[in-house]
Motif scaffolding. Structure first.
Motif, PDB file in Angstrom:
ATOM      1  N   ASN A  19       0.858  -1.324  -0.309  1.00 27.60           N
ATOM      2  CA  ASN A  19       0.126  -0.132   0.119  1.00 27.60           C
ATOM      3  C   ASN A  19       0.809   1.235   0.021  1.00 27.60           C
ATOM      4  O   ASN A  19       0.326   2.219   0.107  1.00 27.60           O
ATOM      5  CB  ASN A  19      -1.044   0.052   1.026  1.00 27.60           C
ATOM      6  CG  ASN A  19      -0.187   0.030   2.480  1.00 27.60           C
ATOM      7  OD1 ASN A  19       0.925  -0.150   2.594  1.00 27.60           O
ATOM      8  ND2 ASN A  19      -0.906   0.190   3.680  1.00 27.60           N
ATOM      9  N   HIS A  20       2.277   1.178  -0.155  1.00 28.14           N
ATOM     10  CA  HIS A  20       2.990   2.346  -0.158  1.00 28.14           C
ATOM     11  C   HIS A  20       4.499   1.989  -0.662  1.00 28.14           C
ATOM     12  O   HIS A  20       4.735   0.793  -0.985  1.00 28.14           O
ATOM     13  CB  HIS A  20       3.037   3.096   0.990  1.00 28.14           C
ATOM     14  CG  HIS A  20       3.806   2.258   2.232  1.00 28.14           C
ATOM     15  ND1 HIS A  20       3.375   1.344   2.897  1.00 28.14           N
ATOM     16  CD2 HIS A  20       5.164   2.410   2.372  1.00 28.14           C
ATOM     17  CE1 HIS A  20       4.131   0.718   3.626  1.00 28.14           C
ATOM     18  NE2 HIS A  20       5.519   1.584   3.365  1.00 28.14           N
ATOM     19  N   VAL A  37       7.164  14.392  -7.465  1.00 31.14           N
ATOM     20  CA  VAL A  37       6.037  13.522  -6.810  1.00 31.14           C
ATOM     21  C   VAL A  37       4.964  13.413  -7.770  1.00 31.14           C
ATOM     22  O   VAL A  37       4.528  12.243  -7.955  1.00 31.14           O
ATOM     23  CB  VAL A  37       5.816  13.754  -5.655  1.00 31.14           C
ATOM     24  CG1 VAL A  37       4.909  12.959  -5.044  1.00 31.14           C
ATOM     25  CG2 VAL A  37       7.029  13.753  -4.416  1.00 31.14           C
ATOM     26  N   ASN A  38       4.624  14.333  -8.169  1.00 31.88           N
ATOM     27  CA  ASN A  38       3.349  14.410  -8.988  1.00 31.88           C
ATOM     28  C   ASN A  38       3.558  13.829 -10.168  1.00 31.88           C
ATOM     29  O   ASN A  38       2.794  13.155 -10.599  1.00 31.88           O
ATOM     30  CB  ASN A  38       2.492  15.821  -9.049  1.00 31.88           C
ATOM     31  CG  ASN A  38       2.019  16.374  -7.994  1.00 31.88           C
ATOM     32  OD1 ASN A  38       1.457  15.573  -7.017  1.00 31.88           O
ATOM     33  ND2 ASN A  38       2.025  17.643  -7.657  1.00 31.88           N
ATOM     34  N   SER A  39       4.765  14.040 -10.961  1.00 33.46           N
ATOM     35  CA  SER A  39       4.960  13.384 -12.057  1.00 33.46           C
ATOM     36  C   SER A  39       5.234  11.910 -11.870  1.00 33.46           C
ATOM     37  O   SER A  39       4.808  11.154 -12.822  1.00 33.46           O
ATOM     38  CB  SER A  39       6.223  14.109 -12.479  1.00 33.46           C
ATOM     39  OG  SER A  39       6.002  15.504 -12.976  1.00 33.46           O
ATOM     40  N   TYR A  59      -7.622  -1.345  -8.398  1.00 36.95           N
ATOM     41  CA  TYR A  59      -7.217  -0.215  -7.536  1.00 36.95           C
ATOM     42  C   TYR A  59      -7.590   1.011  -7.893  1.00 36.95           C
ATOM     43  O   TYR A  59      -7.677   2.054  -7.500  1.00 36.95           O
ATOM     44  CB  TYR A  59      -5.463  -0.464  -7.124  1.00 36.95           C
ATOM     45  CG  TYR A  59      -5.509  -1.486  -6.356  1.00 36.95           C
ATOM     46  CD1 TYR A  59      -5.492  -1.688  -5.129  1.00 36.95           C
ATOM     47  CD2 TYR A  59      -4.640  -2.698  -7.279  1.00 36.95           C
ATOM     48  CE1 TYR A  59      -5.049  -2.718  -4.558  1.00 36.95           C
ATOM     49  CE2 TYR A  59      -4.209  -3.681  -6.190  1.00 36.95           C
ATOM     50  CZ  TYR A  59      -4.537  -3.784  -5.088  1.00 36.95           C
ATOM     51  OH  TYR A  59      -4.105  -4.904  -4.295  1.00 36.95           O
ATOM     52  N   TYR A  60      -7.837   1.008  -9.325  1.00 39.34           N
ATOM     53  CA  TYR A  60      -8.336   2.298  -9.805  1.00 39.34           C
ATOM     54  C   TYR A  60      -9.480   2.980  -9.487  1.00 39.34           C
ATOM     55  O   TYR A  60     -10.782   2.229  -9.658  1.00 39.34           O
ATOM     56  CB  TYR A  60      -8.458   2.035 -11.447  1.00 39.34           C
ATOM     57  CG  TYR A  60      -8.410   3.180 -12.186  1.00 39.34           C
ATOM     58  CD1 TYR A  60      -7.343   4.092 -12.554  1.00 39.34           C
ATOM     59  CD2 TYR A  60      -9.767   3.637 -12.838  1.00 39.34           C
ATOM     60  CE1 TYR A  60      -7.337   5.449 -13.291  1.00 39.34           C
ATOM     61  CE2 TYR A  60      -9.859   4.875 -13.536  1.00 39.34           C
ATOM     62  CZ  TYR A  60      -8.652   5.673 -13.480  1.00 39.34           C
ATOM     63  OH  TYR A  60      -8.795   6.669 -14.501  1.00 39.34           O
ATOM     64  N   ARG A  61      -9.617   4.110  -8.697  1.00 40.77           N
ATOM     65  CA  ARG A  61     -11.068   4.616  -8.085  1.00 40.77           C
ATOM     66  C   ARG A  61     -10.989   6.135  -8.741  1.00 40.77           C
ATOM     67  O   ARG A  61      -9.671   6.718  -8.332  1.00 40.77           O
ATOM     68  CB  ARG A  61     -11.088   4.305  -6.897  1.00 40.77           C
ATOM     69  CG  ARG A  61     -11.310   3.004  -6.257  1.00 40.77           C
ATOM     70  CD  ARG A  61     -11.430   3.119  -4.888  1.00 40.77           C
ATOM     71  NE  ARG A  61     -10.926   1.720  -4.263  1.00 40.77           N
ATOM     72  CZ  ARG A  61      -9.639   1.250  -4.090  1.00 40.77           C
ATOM     73  NH1 ARG A  61      -8.762   2.178  -4.223  1.00 40.77           N
ATOM     74  NH2 ARG A  61      -9.313   0.314  -3.553  1.00 40.77           N
ATOM     75  N   SER A  67      -2.914   7.713  -4.147  1.00 46.31           N
ATOM     76  CA  SER A  67      -3.771   8.216  -3.298  1.00 46.31           C
ATOM     77  C   SER A  67      -3.461   9.872  -3.632  1.00 46.31           C
ATOM     78  O   SER A  67      -2.361  10.095  -4.124  1.00 46.31           O
ATOM     79  CB  SER A  67      -3.428   7.944  -2.002  1.00 46.31           C
ATOM     80  OG  SER A  67      -3.790   8.728  -0.899  1.00 46.31           O
ATOM     81  N   ASP A  68      -4.215  10.675  -3.188  1.00 53.01           N
ATOM     82  CA  ASP A  68      -3.991  12.091  -3.401  1.00 53.01           C
ATOM     83  C   ASP A  68      -2.998  12.431  -2.105  1.00 53.01           C
ATOM     84  O   ASP A  68      -2.372  13.725  -2.470  1.00 53.01           O
ATOM     85  CB  ASP A  68      -5.308  13.008  -3.013  1.00 53.01           C
ATOM     86  CG  ASP A  68      -6.255  12.812  -4.240  1.00 53.01           C
ATOM     87  OD1 ASP A  68      -6.013  12.486  -5.299  1.00 53.01           O
ATOM     88  OD2 ASP A  68      -7.628  12.973  -3.842  1.00 53.01           O
ATOM     89  N   PHE A  69      -2.840  11.524  -1.426  1.00 54.48           N
ATOM     90  CA  PHE A  69      -1.802  11.934  -0.082  1.00 54.48           C
ATOM     91  C   PHE A  69      -0.510  11.525  -0.593  1.00 54.48           C
ATOM     92  O   PHE A  69      -0.240  10.343  -1.166  1.00 54.48           O
ATOM     93  CB  PHE A  69      -2.453  11.437   1.117  1.00 54.48           C
ATOM     94  CG  PHE A  69      -3.644  11.953   1.308  1.00 54.48           C
ATOM     95  CD1 PHE A  69      -3.971  13.438   1.710  1.00 54.48           C
ATOM     96  CD2 PHE A  69      -4.841  11.252   1.345  1.00 54.48           C
ATOM     97  CE1 PHE A  69      -5.271  13.722   2.221  1.00 54.48           C
ATOM     98  CE2 PHE A  69      -6.046  11.551   1.320  1.00 54.48           C
ATOM     99  CZ  PHE A  69      -6.277  12.948   1.993  1.00 54.48           C
TER     100      PHE A  69
END
Length: 94
Positions: A19-20, A37-39, A59-61, A67-69
């Motif tokens: 999960n990470h 990180v966003n890229s 996992y695609y939601r 995650s946004d975080f």
């Protein structure tokens, strides 16, 4: 690696769990960590959906795979060997 090269940074270590992930990167001060990180999230999401459509679909939601975080930190004075050891002790992501 290609994306890191575009940002003039170098991945030093990678590992994580289901999960990470943990990514240790040598990043020049002129690069905004949030942009990297966003890229990385955007490009890896696109590649995973293309190369592994069935697991990614699970996992695609909400039109996003990650995650946004996220957590990103910088370190100074800590030996790189200690950081690598911390990351290596985690299981590889599934």
């Amino acid at each position: 690696r290609d994306l890191c090269a575009d940002f003039e940074c170098e991945p030093a270590e990678f590992n994580g769990a289901a999960n990470h992930v943990h990514l240790l990167v040598n990043l020049p001060p002129k690069v905004a960590l949030s942009r990297l990180v966003n890229s990385l999230k955007r490009v890896s999401s696109r590649r995973m959906r293309t190369e592994f459509p069935e697991p990614a679909r699970h996992y695609y939601r909400a039109n996003t795979l990650w995650s946004d975080f996220s957590f990103a930190g910088s370190v100074g004075g800590t030996p790189i060997s200690v950081l690598r050891q911390y990351i290596e002790q985690h299981n590889r992501p599934v």
